[in-house]
Design a protein around this motif. Structure first.
Motif, PDB file in Angstrom:
ATOM      1  N   SER A 136      26.857  60.608   4.237  1.00  0.00           N
ATOM      2  CA  SER A 136      26.780  59.147   4.231  1.00  0.00           C
ATOM      3  C   SER A 136      25.838  58.662   5.334  1.00  0.00           C
ATOM      4  O   SER A 136      25.902  59.126   6.475  1.00  0.00           O
ATOM      5  CB  SER A 136      28.181  58.569   4.444  1.00  0.00           C
ATOM      6  OG  SER A 136      28.136  57.163   4.564  1.00  0.00           O
ATOM      7  N   LEU A 137      24.927  57.761   4.975  1.00  0.00           N
ATOM      8  CA  LEU A 137      23.995  57.154   5.929  1.00  0.00           C
ATOM      9  C   LEU A 137      23.086  58.177   6.615  1.00  0.00           C
ATOM     10  O   LEU A 137      22.574  57.931   7.707  1.00  0.00           O
ATOM     11  CB  LEU A 137      24.762  56.356   6.996  1.00  0.00           C
ATOM     12  CG  LEU A 137      25.694  55.260   6.472  1.00  0.00           C
ATOM     13  CD1 LEU A 137      26.503  54.683   7.617  1.00  0.00           C
ATOM     14  CD2 LEU A 137      24.902  54.166   5.780  1.00  0.00           C
ATOM     15  N   ALA A 138      22.857  59.314   5.961  1.00  0.00           N
ATOM     16  CA  ALA A 138      22.085  60.390   6.585  1.00  0.00           C
ATOM     17  C   ALA A 138      20.685  59.936   6.987  1.00  0.00           C
ATOM     18  O   ALA A 138      20.204  60.257   8.076  1.00  0.00           O
ATOM     19  CB  ALA A 138      21.998  61.587   5.635  1.00  0.00           C
ATOM     20  N   ASP A 139      20.009  59.218   6.112  1.00  0.00           N
ATOM     21  CA  ASP A 139      18.643  58.792   6.413  1.00  0.00           C
ATOM     22  C   ASP A 139      18.610  57.833   7.599  1.00  0.00           C
ATOM     23  O   ASP A 139      17.743  57.930   8.476  1.00  0.00           O
ATOM     24  CB  ASP A 139      18.004  58.124   5.188  1.00  0.00           C
ATOM     25  CG  ASP A 139      17.711  59.127   4.085  1.00  0.00           C
ATOM     26  OD1 ASP A 139      17.546  60.322   4.405  1.00  0.00           O
ATOM     27  OD2 ASP A 139      17.648  58.720   2.906  1.00  0.00           O
ATOM     28  N   ARG A 140      19.561  56.907   7.646  1.00  0.00           N
ATOM     29  CA  ARG A 140      19.602  55.946   8.757  1.00  0.00           C
ATOM     30  C   ARG A 140      19.907  56.638  10.071  1.00  0.00           C
ATOM     31  O   ARG A 140      19.341  56.290  11.111  1.00  0.00           O
ATOM     32  CB  ARG A 140      20.639  54.857   8.468  1.00  0.00           C
ATOM     33  CG  ARG A 140      20.244  53.904   7.355  1.00  0.00           C
ATOM     34  CD  ARG A 140      21.323  52.862   7.111  1.00  0.00           C
ATOM     35  NE  ARG A 140      21.521  51.995   8.264  1.00  0.00           N
ATOM     36  CZ  ARG A 140      22.482  51.079   8.347  1.00  0.00           C
ATOM     37  NH1 ARG A 140      23.340  50.932   7.329  1.00  0.00           N
ATOM     38  NH2 ARG A 140      22.602  50.325   9.417  1.00  0.00           N
ATOM     39  N   ILE A 141      20.787  57.634  10.026  1.00  0.00           N
ATOM     40  CA  ILE A 141      21.125  58.374  11.248  1.00  0.00           C
ATOM     41  C   ILE A 141      19.918  59.171  11.722  1.00  0.00           C
ATOM     42  O   ILE A 141      19.589  59.190  12.914  1.00  0.00           O
ATOM     43  CB  ILE A 141      22.324  59.315  10.993  1.00  0.00           C
ATOM     44  CG1 ILE A 141      23.587  58.487  10.696  1.00  0.00           C
ATOM     45  CG2 ILE A 141      22.552  60.233  12.185  1.00  0.00           C
ATOM     46  CD1 ILE A 141      24.759  59.324  10.248  1.00  0.00           C
ATOM     47  N   ALA A 142      19.233  59.830  10.783  1.00  0.00           N
ATOM     48  CA  ALA A 142      18.075  60.649  11.137  1.00  0.00           C
ATOM     49  C   ALA A 142      16.937  59.798  11.684  1.00  0.00           C
ATOM     50  O   ALA A 142      16.263  60.171  12.646  1.00  0.00           O
ATOM     51  CB  ALA A 142      17.609  61.439   9.918  1.00  0.00           C
ATOM     52  N   GLU A 143      16.695  58.641  11.070  1.00  0.00           N
ATOM     53  CA  GLU A 143      15.604  57.775  11.502  1.00  0.00           C
ATOM     54  C   GLU A 143      15.946  57.019  12.785  1.00  0.00           C
ATOM     55  O   GLU A 143      15.055  56.532  13.476  1.00  0.00           O
ATOM     56  CB  GLU A 143      15.273  56.770  10.393  1.00  0.00           C
ATOM     57  CG  GLU A 143      14.666  57.434   9.161  1.00  0.00           C
ATOM     58  CD  GLU A 143      14.564  56.490   7.985  1.00  0.00           C
ATOM     59  OE1 GLU A 143      14.949  55.298   8.143  1.00  0.00           O
ATOM     60  OE2 GLU A 143      14.136  56.931   6.904  1.00  0.00           O
ATOM     61  N   GLY A 144      17.220  56.932  13.095  1.00  0.00           N
ATOM     62  CA  GLY A 144      17.640  56.231  14.300  1.00  0.00           C
ATOM     63  C   GLY A 144      17.889  57.182  15.447  1.00  0.00           C
ATOM     64  O   GLY A 144      16.966  57.797  15.986  1.00  0.00           O
ATOM     65  N   ILE A 145      19.144  57.342  15.796  1.00  0.00           N
ATOM     66  CA  ILE A 145      19.488  58.096  17.000  1.00  0.00           C
ATOM     67  C   ILE A 145      19.078  59.565  16.916  1.00  0.00           C
ATOM     68  O   ILE A 145      18.653  60.160  17.901  1.00  0.00           O
ATOM     69  CB  ILE A 145      21.007  57.962  17.288  1.00  0.00           C
ATOM     70  CG1 ILE A 145      21.317  58.466  18.694  1.00  0.00           C
ATOM     71  CG2 ILE A 145      21.834  58.678  16.234  1.00  0.00           C
ATOM     72  CD1 ILE A 145      22.714  58.112  19.150  1.00  0.00           C
ATOM     73  N   GLY A 146      19.158  60.168  15.730  1.00  0.00           N
ATOM     74  CA  GLY A 146      18.814  61.581  15.601  1.00  0.00           C
ATOM     75  C   GLY A 146      17.355  61.864  15.915  1.00  0.00           C
ATOM     76  O   GLY A 146      17.033  62.724  16.746  1.00  0.00           O
ATOM     77  N   GLY A 147      16.463  61.157  15.251  1.00  0.00           N
ATOM     78  CA  GLY A 147      15.038  61.361  15.469  1.00  0.00           C
ATOM     79  C   GLY A 147      14.603  61.022  16.887  1.00  0.00           C
ATOM     80  O   GLY A 147      13.768  61.717  17.479  1.00  0.00           O
TER      81      GLY A 147
END
Length: 204
Positions: free
Chosen positions: A177-188
């Motif tokens: 869930s919300l993987a793209d948003r997490i990756a583009e936000g805090i993860g990246g």
């Protein structure tokens, strides 16, 4: 090691913990006070110790922190107060986790923070020695990192960020869930910063 250890080390990268103006603060404050501490901060991380001491509405504060703006307020004449903004990393320590503290089922708030469990040291003596060294050498790493960054092109940083987003996304479950948003936000952002810090400080 005690739970404030990680926050102490993170903050001594930039300034000395024991100063009145230290960026290692306490959660024992009101929402307005915390917003005032964040106001105008452009890129210097700030840490808050012992989340369990906070008695305000962490749900609302989490949104404000994640959005980089304080909550809108009105003056006594019903005109809108000027709203301050900030762009920084906010660190938190405590025996209780943010997930335990916030309420509700809205998943949007959960992409605004990442929890990293401890311990981070081998023993109390190990913690003491590292904290002592950090307090004596505070600011050294930040100078090296800043010098390295100003000599990089914007294109080089963005290229590394895009690479970090792909790397982080690949490590998440396909249906997360919300993987793209997490990756583009805090993860990246975290992966990019970690890579740049390794290069700047010549870490092994």
């Amino acid at each position: 090691a005690g739970k404030p250890f990680n926050g102490t080390i993170e903050k001594n990268i930039g300034n000395q913990r024991k100063r009145v103006s230290s960026l290692f603060r306490s959660w024992n404050a009101t929402e307005n006070a915390i917003s005032a501490l964040l106001a105008g901060n452009e890129g210097v991380p700030i840490a808050f110790d012992e989340l369990g001491n906070f008695r305000g509405n962490l749900d609302n504060l989490t949104y404000s922190m994640g959005n980089g703006t304080e909550k809108s307020r009105a003056n006594s004449d019903s005109t809108l107060c000027e709203t301050s903004s900030f762009h920084t990393a906010i660190l938190s320590t405590g025996e209780i986790s943010i997930r335990e503290k916030i309420k509700g089922q809205n998943t949007g708030k959960y992409i605004r923070f990442m929890e990293i469990p401890g311990p981070f040291t081998e023993s109390a003596e190990h913690s003491r020695r590292i904290k002592k060294a950090a307090q004596e050498l505070y600011g050294y790493e930040l100078h090296l990192f800043a010098t390295y960054l100003v000599n990089l092109s914007k294109e080089a940083v963005l290229e590394k960020y895009e690479e970090s987003v792909r790397e982080f996304r690949d490590k998440l479950p396909e249906n997360a869930s919300l993987a793209d948003r997490i990756a583009e936000g805090i993860g990246g952002i975290l992966l990019t910063t970690a890579y740049l810090a390794e290069q700047a400080l010549k870490l092994p």
